[in-house]
Design an enzyme around this catalytic site. Sequence first.
Site, PDB file in Angstrom:
ATOM      1  N   GLN A  37       0.919  -1.146  -0.046  1.00 16.07           N
ATOM      2  CA  GLN A  37      -0.059  -0.055   0.055  1.00 16.07           C
ATOM      3  C   GLN A  37       0.749   1.216  -0.068  1.00 16.07           C
ATOM      4  O   GLN A  37       1.931   1.262   0.771  1.00 16.07           O
ATOM      5  CB  GLN A  37      -0.818  -0.161   1.154  1.00 16.07           C
ATOM      6  CG  GLN A  37      -2.083   1.051   1.421  1.00 16.07           C
ATOM      7  CD  GLN A  37      -3.043   1.086   2.363  1.00 16.07           C
ATOM      8  OE1 GLN A  37      -2.863   0.121   3.210  1.00 16.07           O
ATOM      9  NE2 GLN A  37      -3.488   2.157   2.530  1.00 16.07           N
ATOM     10  N   SER A  78       4.496  -5.725   3.169  1.00 17.32           N
ATOM     11  CA  SER A  78       2.970  -5.718   4.043  1.00 17.32           C
ATOM     12  C   SER A  78       1.904  -6.118   2.966  1.00 17.32           C
ATOM     13  O   SER A  78       1.928  -7.557   2.969  1.00 17.32           O
ATOM     14  CB  SER A  78       2.870  -4.126   4.221  1.00 17.32           C
ATOM     15  OG  SER A  78       1.826  -3.999   5.026  1.00 17.32           O
ATOM     16  N   LEU A  79       0.972  -5.428   2.709  1.00 20.22           N
ATOM     17  CA  LEU A  79      -0.131  -6.039   1.584  1.00 20.22           C
ATOM     18  C   LEU A  79       0.434  -6.993   0.529  1.00 20.22           C
ATOM     19  O   LEU A  79      -0.400  -8.277   0.290  1.00 20.22           O
ATOM     20  CB  LEU A  79      -0.932  -4.995   1.064  1.00 20.22           C
ATOM     21  CG  LEU A  79      -1.829  -5.466   0.183  1.00 20.22           C
ATOM     22  CD1 LEU A  79      -3.012  -6.187   0.626  1.00 20.22           C
ATOM     23  CD2 LEU A  79      -2.365  -4.234  -0.911  1.00 20.22           C
ATOM     24  N   ARG A 114      -8.918  -7.024   5.258  1.00 17.80           N
ATOM     25  CA  ARG A 114      -7.896  -6.644   5.916  1.00 17.80           C
ATOM     26  C   ARG A 114      -8.003  -5.124   5.709  1.00 17.80           C
ATOM     27  O   ARG A 114      -7.625  -4.337   6.801  1.00 17.80           O
ATOM     28  CB  ARG A 114      -6.891  -7.267   5.385  1.00 17.80           C
ATOM     29  CG  ARG A 114      -5.349  -6.637   5.952  1.00 17.80           C
ATOM     30  CD  ARG A 114      -4.198  -7.325   5.340  1.00 17.80           C
ATOM     31  NE  ARG A 114      -2.944  -7.219   6.030  1.00 17.80           N
ATOM     32  CZ  ARG A 114      -2.072  -6.103   5.565  1.00 17.80           C
ATOM     33  NH1 ARG A 114      -2.387  -5.327   4.612  1.00 17.80           N
ATOM     34  NH2 ARG A 114      -0.903  -6.009   6.096  1.00 17.80           N
ATOM     35  N   HIS A 130       1.773  -1.643  11.503  1.00 16.53           N
ATOM     36  CA  HIS A 130       2.854  -2.512  11.935  1.00 16.53           C
ATOM     37  C   HIS A 130       3.587  -1.885  13.294  1.00 16.53           C
ATOM     38  O   HIS A 130       4.645  -1.715  13.425  1.00 16.53           O
ATOM     39  CB  HIS A 130       4.008  -2.503  10.744  1.00 16.53           C
ATOM     40  CG  HIS A 130       3.347  -2.858   9.588  1.00 16.53           C
ATOM     41  ND1 HIS A 130       3.022  -4.227   9.265  1.00 16.53           N
ATOM     42  CD2 HIS A 130       3.186  -2.220   8.439  1.00 16.53           C
ATOM     43  CE1 HIS A 130       2.797  -4.433   8.347  1.00 16.53           C
ATOM     44  NE2 HIS A 130       2.565  -3.137   7.410  1.00 16.53           N
ATOM     45  N   GLN A 167       2.376 -10.026  11.179  1.00 13.84           N
ATOM     46  CA  GLN A 167       2.671  -8.967  10.477  1.00 13.84           C
ATOM     47  C   GLN A 167       2.063  -7.566  10.719  1.00 13.84           C
ATOM     48  O   GLN A 167       2.474  -6.479  10.482  1.00 13.84           O
ATOM     49  CB  GLN A 167       2.688  -9.344   9.015  1.00 13.84           C
ATOM     50  CG  GLN A 167       3.079  -8.352   7.893  1.00 13.84           C
ATOM     51  CD  GLN A 167       2.065  -8.119   6.885  1.00 13.84           C
ATOM     52  OE1 GLN A 167       1.212  -7.639   6.926  1.00 13.84           O
ATOM     53  NE2 GLN A 167       2.410  -8.823   5.646  1.00 13.84           N
TER      54      GLN A 167
END
Length: 314
Positions: free
Chosen positions: A11, A91-92, A116, A201, A252
């Site tokens: 993202q 991440s994503l 999510r 995070h 994560q």
Amino acid sequence: MSKIAFLFAGQGSQTPGMGQDFYRNSDVFRQVMDSCGKLSDLDVCSLSFSGPAAKLNETAVAQPCLAAVELGLVRMLSSAGIRPSVVAGLSLGEYAALTCAGAIREEDLVSIAARRGRLMQEALPAGTGSMMAVLSNRLEDIRLACQAAGKQNEICEIANFNSPSQYVLSGTARGLSIAGKHLEESGIRRCLPLKVSGPFHSPLLKTASLELDEILKEYPLQAPDIPVVFNTTACSETCRDGNRVRELLVRQLYSPVLFDQSLDTMLQAGVDTFIEIGPGHVLSRLVQKKNRDVRVFGLETMEDYERIRKELHV
């Protein structure tokens, strides 16, 4: 023979127009995007191609749109005989990487990404916290800045280790302010607020991670077919089963993304070719800064796609 790694953008890389060139010129990509649109309550094609930017930048929208575009790009590469030896995502992007590796079903990816995204967007009241990039190689001073926030009972943690000179902090609004002031006083002035909807995070997402765990239990996750270098461990894993995949994805959400360390893992394993899957060149630049002897490809246009096919002789 080349040892190829696919790197999946996260993202922040989204931009109106992403994927549009492929949609116009690739039947494979078009089929994937149309299918993702039918499986989602969002018009991922219209949002990805036309935005508007303010809407596309919403976490609940950006994540499923990016996931759809990245899945389409993987299918295009696969149809051309280009397959990775190892995958990783920021991440994503880790969700798309796991889909590429067979751990998440293709038909589930956009649904998981959408849920999510909504969870992350709604996890905390607006203004609770945010994220800030710090461009400096003085890691110890960055850690001290985070500690300064902690001493005033605020949260500020390193959320991303992108490179030895690029970090991202995440925490409460006041925590970031305290850390930013501490960094400025120590001579570190390249601190850039990020346009995100929350302190991702960081420990502030620990409660939300419990809900993510329940969401992921609804999907048949399984062990990946090829190694995946996970954000939270920077280790190459095939995983014993889907439970391990779910455990790492849940962790994560509130743990640092060890992207720089993940690149080390892939380079040490002999990867000599990196293909960034998704819009932008953030990950490509990080690879190039770390090692100029490997081949690095971006994939934003059909011209990029044809270049990859030509140079990899497929």
